[in-house]
Scaffold this motif. Structure first.
Motif, short mmCIF file in Angstrom:
data_model
loop_
_atom_site.label_atom_id
_atom_site.label_comp_id
_atom_site.label_asym_id
_atom_site.label_seq_id
_atom_site.Cartn_x
_atom_site.Cartn_y
_atom_site.Cartn_z
N HIS A 118 78.37 95.23 67.22
CA HIS A 118 79.10 94.26 66.39
C HIS A 118 78.37 93.95 65.07
CE1 HIS A 118 81.79 90.84 65.71
NE2 HIS A 118 80.72 90.13 65.39
N HIS A 122 79.17 94.26 60.96
CA HIS A 122 79.04 93.26 59.89
C HIS A 122 78.23 93.82 58.71
CE1 HIS A 122 80.99 89.65 61.28
NE2 HIS A 122 80.35 89.65 62.43
N SER A 150 75.51 84.86 61.76
CA SER A 150 76.82 84.72 62.40
C SER A 150 76.75 83.60 63.42
CB SER A 150 77.22 86.05 63.07
OG SER A 150 76.42 86.26 64.21
N GLY A 151 77.77 83.54 64.28
CA GLY A 151 77.80 82.50 65.31
C GLY A 151 76.77 82.75 66.40
N GLY A 152 76.38 84.02 66.59
CA GLY A 152 75.45 84.36 67.66
C GLY A 152 74.12 84.91 67.18
N GLY A 177 75.32 79.93 62.41
CA GLY A 177 76.74 79.61 62.61
C GLY A 177 76.92 78.59 63.73
N ASP A 181 78.57 74.91 63.79
CA ASP A 181 79.59 74.53 64.77
C ASP A 181 79.18 73.25 65.52
OD1 ASP A 181 81.00 76.77 64.00
OD2 ASP A 181 80.29 78.01 65.66
N GLY A 194 81.94 75.99 60.51
CA GLY A 194 81.48 76.47 59.20
C GLY A 194 82.39 76.06 58.05
N PRO A 195 83.68 76.41 58.11
CA PRO A 195 84.55 76.09 56.97
C PRO A 195 84.64 74.59 56.64
CG PRO A 195 85.51 77.84 58.27
CD PRO A 195 84.32 77.35 59.04
N SER A 198 81.13 73.29 55.32
CA SER A 198 80.73 73.79 54.00
C SER A 198 81.64 73.25 52.90
CB SER A 198 80.71 75.33 53.98
OG SER A 198 81.99 75.85 54.15
N GLY A 289 79.63 86.09 59.89
CA GLY A 289 80.61 85.07 59.49
C GLY A 289 80.11 84.06 58.47
N VAL A 290 78.82 83.70 58.54
CA VAL A 290 78.29 82.69 57.61
C VAL A 290 78.20 83.27 56.19
CG1 VAL A 290 76.42 81.01 57.23
CG2 VAL A 290 77.06 81.62 59.55
N ASN A 293 80.15 81.75 53.38
CA ASN A 293 79.72 80.51 52.73
C ASN A 293 79.40 80.78 51.25
OD1 ASN A 293 77.67 78.46 51.84
ND2 ASN A 293 78.19 77.61 53.83
N LEU A 322 84.37 87.45 58.10
CA LEU A 322 84.54 86.99 59.48
C LEU A 322 84.90 88.19 60.35
CD1 LEU A 322 86.53 83.73 58.70
CD2 LEU A 322 84.12 83.94 59.27
N ASP A 323 84.91 87.97 61.68
CA ASP A 323 85.16 89.10 62.59
C ASP A 323 86.47 89.82 62.26
OD1 ASP A 323 82.81 88.56 63.78
OD2 ASP A 323 83.66 87.66 65.60
O1 KG4 Z 1 80.65 86.73 62.55
P1 KG4 Z 1 81.53 85.66 63.04
O2 KG4 Z 1 82.97 85.64 62.58
O3 KG4 Z 1 81.52 85.66 64.61
C1 KG4 Z 1 80.35 85.98 65.31
O4 KG4 Z 1 80.01 87.19 65.37
O5 KG4 Z 1 79.69 85.02 65.76
O6 KG4 Z 1 80.83 84.29 62.67
C2 KG4 Z 1 81.39 83.07 63.05
C3 KG4 Z 1 80.50 81.93 62.59
C4 KG4 Z 1 80.94 80.59 63.13
O7 KG4 Z 1 79.81 79.94 63.68
C5 KG4 Z 1 81.46 79.87 61.90
O8 KG4 Z 1 81.32 78.46 61.96
C6 KG4 Z 1 80.62 80.48 60.80
O9 KG4 Z 1 80.53 81.84 61.15
N1 KG4 Z 1 81.23 80.32 59.47
C7 KG4 Z 1 80.65 79.65 58.45
C8 KG4 Z 1 81.57 79.67 57.38
N2 KG4 Z 1 82.67 80.37 57.78
C9 KG4 Z 1 82.45 80.75 59.06
N3 KG4 Z 1 79.46 79.04 58.37
C10 KG4 Z 1 79.15 78.44 57.21
N4 KG4 Z 1 79.97 78.41 56.14
C11 KG4 Z 1 81.18 79.01 56.17
N5 KG4 Z 1 81.98 78.96 55.10
#
Ligand code: KG4
Ligand code: ZN
Length: 364
Positions: A118, A122, A150-152, A177, A181, A194-195, A198, A289-290, A293, A322-323
């Motif tokens: 994964h 990215h 990312s989230g993980g 991430g 959250d 995140g959205p 931020s 995902g971050v 930002n 994002l994913d």
């Molecule tokens: O990569 P992703 O879509 O999924 C994973 O692989 O985890 O990342 C998701 C993470 C979530 O924790 C979300 O809150 C964060 O990315 N995220 C952000 C923003 N958009 C999404 N964090 C900070 N600022 C943002 N604008």
């Protein structure tokens, strides 16, 4: 080396059911379709992703989403040369649905299959930029340094060549991430955090000053490339407890978002600076995902331009931050274009053997 082919990619590692079709033509990737069906609203009620619910939704969505990806690309199965799927890391019940779908298609259509990491997806999302006619296709100039957020995952990854990954720094506890959250949850803001955090952070400077809000920058001053975000999250929690009478005040919430994001960005920019000084990469990319930002993108781009003009800055286009499955297709296309004849042959048999791995490691 096969230089012209089409990939169907599937991604179901978390709460997005995604399928995409890409063409790879002499080093140029073109996204022919990119379909993402998000379950975020479903999981929002639980404040996080529920793996079994995610799997049930993927099962429901996979056939229509994949069908739409083929239709929007204007292709049939005869036009597909390769099938790619996220094999890990992620939530096992969710990953299994995509992997089973991809294996079934590979078997029924007699196509080679590749399992993709994964995070590799990215990183390769950065090559999905500026696909306009007449423009050079974006490429990685090595060494590449990737800030994976990312989230993980939160890590700094050094690549000396395609698919050669060295993790040079990583979080000791929470991912960035995840911290966004969790802070959102404490503040009563929706999931994913995140959205909304931020969005408030970007306009909350005056509010943070008004309430005297400031949070620690964990590990910023030590000389490792490691991160830690759980202490920052706890600092926010204690502050909210102390200010219990203010947490319903919208301006206060906005101020907390600003002070929290400011601390996160200082750490991410500081550690990236240290890594660039150490490894002098020719290309720097943000992945995960971050990377959506905008303040983070701007701060990193500015720092590199001012201090390391020889390092080229890349970010994925917002739609691929994002994913999504296009990023999985991008990584798979590069892998396939560089595959040896033996790897090609293995790919044809992979429908029998491909297994899901919750903690899949990026191969060195
Ligand atoms: O990569 P992703 O879509 O999924 C994973 O692989 O985890 O990342 C998701 C993470 C979530 O924790 C979300 O809150 C964060 O990315 N995220 C952000 C923003 N958009 C999404 N964090 C900070 N600022 C943002 N604008
Ligand atoms: Zn992701």
């Amino acid at each position: 080396m096969q230089t012209s082919f089409r990939v169907l990619a599937i991604e179901t590692s978390c709460d997005e059911t995604a399928a995409a079709v890409l063409s790879f033509d002499a080093g140029r990737l073109t996204v022919l379709s990119n379909v993402v069906s998000s379950q975020a609203d479903l999981h929002a009620a639980w404040g996080g992703v529920v793996p079994t619910l995610a799997a049930r939704e993927h099962v429901r969505n996979l056939v229509p989403v994949t069908g739409r990806a083929l239709a929007e690309a204007g292709v049939t199965r005869d036009d597909i040369d390769l099938i790619a799927v996220t094999a890990g890391p992620g939530l096992v019940p969710a990953l299994v649905t995509g992997v089973m779908a991809a294996k079934s298609l590979a078997y029924a259509w007699k196509k080679p299959l590749l399992g993709i990491h994964h995070i590799e997806g990215h990183i390769y999302a950065n090559l999905l930029t500026s696909n306009q006619m007449g423009m050079d296709a974006p490429v990685f100039e090595f060494p590449v340094l990737a800030l994976v957020v990312s989230g993980g995952h939160t890590e700094l990854v050094l690549m000396r060549d395609h698919f050669r990954y060295e993790i040079v720094g990583e979080t000791q506890d929470d991912a960035v991430g995840e911290a966004f959250d969790k802070v959102a949850k404490m503040l009563g803001l929706p999931y994913p955090g995140g959205p909304p955090v931020s969005e408030r952070a970007d306009r909350g400077q005056a509010e943070a000053a008004m309430f005297g809000l400031a949070f620690p920058r964990p590990l910023l001053d030590d000389d490792t490339l490691d991160f830690s975000f759980s202490g920052l999250k706890t600092a926010v929690l204690y502050r909210l407890k102390k200010d219990a009478n203010k947490v319903k005040d919208d301006a206060y919430v906005t101020g907390v978002c600003h002070a929290f994001q400011a601390a996160v960005l200082d750490v991410l920019v500081g550690k990236t600076r240290l890594a660039v000084e150490r490894f002098r990469p020719r290309t720097f990319v943000i992945a995960g995902g971050v990377s959506a930002n905008t303040a983070l993108r701007a701060r990193l781009q500015e720092m590199l331009a001012e201090e390391f003009s020889e390092t080229r800055f890349m970010t994925p286009p917002f739609v691929y931050s994002l994913d999504n499955a296009a990023m999985i297709g991008a990584a798979a296309a590069y892998r396939w274009s560089l595959a040896s004849p033996e790897e090609r042959t293995e790919g044809k048999d992979r429908w029998r053997t491909l297994a899901v791995e919750a903690n899949l490691k990026m191969a060195l």
